[in-house]
Design an enzyme around this catalytic site. Structure first.
Site, PDB file in Angstrom:
ATOM      1  N   GLY A  12       0.780  -1.229   0.000  1.00 13.34           N
ATOM      2  CA  GLY A  12       0.000   0.000   0.000  1.00 13.34           C
ATOM      3  C   GLY A  12       0.814   1.282   0.000  1.00 13.34           C
ATOM      4  CG  ASN A  14       1.515   3.212  -5.796  1.00 12.46           C
ATOM      5  OD1 ASN A  14       1.867   4.226  -6.386  1.00 12.46           O
ATOM      6  ND2 ASN A  14       2.137   2.047  -5.943  1.00 12.46           N
ATOM      7  NE  ARG A  66     -12.311 -13.911 -10.317  1.00 11.10           N
ATOM      8  CZ  ARG A  66     -11.065 -13.733  -9.907  1.00 11.10           C
ATOM      9  NH1 ARG A  66     -10.442 -14.654  -9.226  1.00 11.10           N
ATOM     10  NH2 ARG A  66     -10.454 -12.597 -10.128  1.00 11.10           N
ATOM     11  CG  HIS A 110       1.690  -1.739 -15.512  1.00 12.17           C
ATOM     12  ND1 HIS A 110       1.383  -2.996 -15.051  1.00 12.17           N
ATOM     13  CD2 HIS A 110       2.772  -1.889 -16.324  1.00 12.17           C
ATOM     14  CE1 HIS A 110       2.222  -3.870 -15.563  1.00 12.17           C
ATOM     15  NE2 HIS A 110       3.065  -3.229 -16.331  1.00 12.17           N
ATOM     16  CG  ASP A 151      -1.490  -3.820 -17.650  1.00 12.93           C
ATOM     17  OD1 ASP A 151      -2.151  -3.365 -16.693  1.00 12.93           O
ATOM     18  OD2 ASP A 151      -0.658  -4.734 -17.511  1.00 12.93           O
ATOM     19  CD  GLN A 179      14.363   8.217  -9.827  1.00  9.82           C
ATOM     20  OE1 GLN A 179      14.294   8.093 -11.041  1.00  9.82           O
ATOM     21  NE2 GLN A 179      15.515   8.225  -9.173  1.00  9.82           N
ATOM     22  CD  GLU A 181       4.734   1.989  -9.021  1.00 10.42           C
ATOM     23  OE1 GLU A 181       3.707   1.672  -8.415  1.00 10.42           O
ATOM     24  OE2 GLU A 181       5.690   1.212  -9.177  1.00 10.42           O
TER      25      GLU A 181
HETATM   26  C1  GAR Z   1       3.193  -1.203  -7.415  1.00 10.72           C
HETATM   27  O1  GAR Z   1       4.510  -1.217  -7.916  1.00 10.72           O
HETATM   28  C2  GAR Z   1       2.189  -1.190  -8.550  1.00 10.72           C
HETATM   29  O2  GAR Z   1       2.613  -0.429  -9.632  1.00 10.72           O
HETATM   30  C3  GAR Z   1       2.152  -2.650  -8.900  1.00 10.72           C
HETATM   31  O3  GAR Z   1       2.124  -3.311  -7.642  1.00 10.72           O
HETATM   32  C4  GAR Z   1       2.876  -2.527  -6.705  1.00 10.72           C
HETATM   33  C5  GAR Z   1       2.058  -2.326  -5.461  1.00 10.72           C
HETATM   34  O4  GAR Z   1       2.800  -1.686  -4.454  1.00 10.72           O
HETATM   35  N1  GAR Z   1       0.988  -2.959  -9.691  1.00 10.72           N
HETATM   36  C6  GAR Z   1       0.995  -3.850 -10.679  1.00 10.72           C
HETATM   37  O5  GAR Z   1       1.970  -4.538 -10.966  1.00 10.72           O
HETATM   38  C7  GAR Z   1      -0.325  -3.979 -11.452  1.00 10.72           C
HETATM   39  N2  GAR Z   1      -0.125  -4.701 -12.656  1.00 10.72           N
HETATM   40  P1  GAR Z   1       2.095  -0.954  -3.215  1.00 10.72           P
HETATM   41  O6  GAR Z   1       1.118  -1.949  -2.593  1.00 10.72           O
HETATM   42  O7  GAR Z   1       3.231  -0.647  -2.277  1.00 10.72           O
HETATM   43  O8  GAR Z   1       1.416   0.278  -3.723  1.00 10.72           O
END
Ligand code: GAR
Length: 212
Positions: A12, A14, A66, A110, A151, A179, A181
């Site tokens: 988490g 992000n 599902r 992504h 994507d 840098q 996300e």
């Molecule tokens: C992040 O790097 C995000 O971009 C990636 O998972 C990570 C989650 O990190 N998402 C993908 O690969 C989606 N295809 P976080 O839980 O620390 O935010």
């Protein structure tokens, strides 16, 4: 006020970038109504609760099919009446009925420059392993709207990041987060919250409105 539901599966960071950006004013006109995880142990849920935000776990494992998970998941989302659903490291495939209902109201971060290192099988560390294996010198991150493909939706923002000779997948992942996300995801949300993003002919178009 743009009402968000943020979907997560892991650490988490992000999500944290979004919460910090709302707190420090980098994202305006936005509130987080709930955080939904498919993983009860996701640290992202702790981050949400520590912030006084409802954190919910709903996993395909709890359902016999599902289809029944998809219905329950959509109902959970609908309960919060979100204006925007943010996939912040969410590793569950979004049901098609949800994509249709929330067309151009679901965004995903992504960790590569789409269309490189994306699609089925490319998530988390695997993306950075792929980039290092191929020997690219520049990678980055992309924020895009979610459509029926993996994507493939309209690209909102991208930020390049240099690959360095000594990089491991873990080191590169961290640099892409720091840098790229954690910057472009809050930035995209702020732009959407302030009416600066429109999808025209399948492409996201950013209005300037005097802001850079
Ligand atoms: C992040 O790097 C995000 O971009 C990636 O998972 C990570 C989650 O990190 N998402 C993908 O690969 C989606 N295809 P976080 O839980 O620390 O935010």
């Amino acid at each position: 006020m743009l009402k968000l539901v943020v979907c997560v599966s892991g650490g988490g960071t992000n999500l944290q970038a979004i919460l910090d950006s709302i707190d420090n004013g980098a994202i305006t006109n936005t509130e987080v109504a709930a955080v939904i995880s498919n993983n009860a142990n996701a640290y992202a849920l702790t981050r949400a609760r520590e912030h006084g935000i409802t954190g919910i776990c709903i996993s395909p494992k709890q359902y016999e099919s599902r289809e029944s998970f998809n219905r329950a998941f959509l109902k959970q989302i609908d309960n919060f009446e979100p204006d925007l659903i943010v996939l912040a490291g969410f590793l569950v495939v979004i049901p098609e009925m949800m994509i249709q209902k929330y067309r151009n109201r679901i965004i995903n971060i992504h960790p590569s420059l789409i269309p490189s290192f994306c699609g089925t099988g490319y998530y988390g560390l695997k993306v950075h392993e792929g980039a290092l294996e191929r020997g690219v010198k520049v990678t980055g991150a992309t924020v895009h709207f979610v459509d029926e493909g993996t994507d493939t939706g309209p690209i909102i923002l991208q930020q390049p990041v240099m690959v360095e000779a000594e990089d491991t997948p873990e080191i590169l992942q961290r640099r892409v987060m720091e840098q790229a996300e954690w910057k472009i995801l809050p930035q995209a949300i702020d732009m959407i919250a302030n009416g600066r993003v429109e999808v025209i002919n399948g492409k996201a178009v950013i209005a300037d409105n005097g802001k850079s």
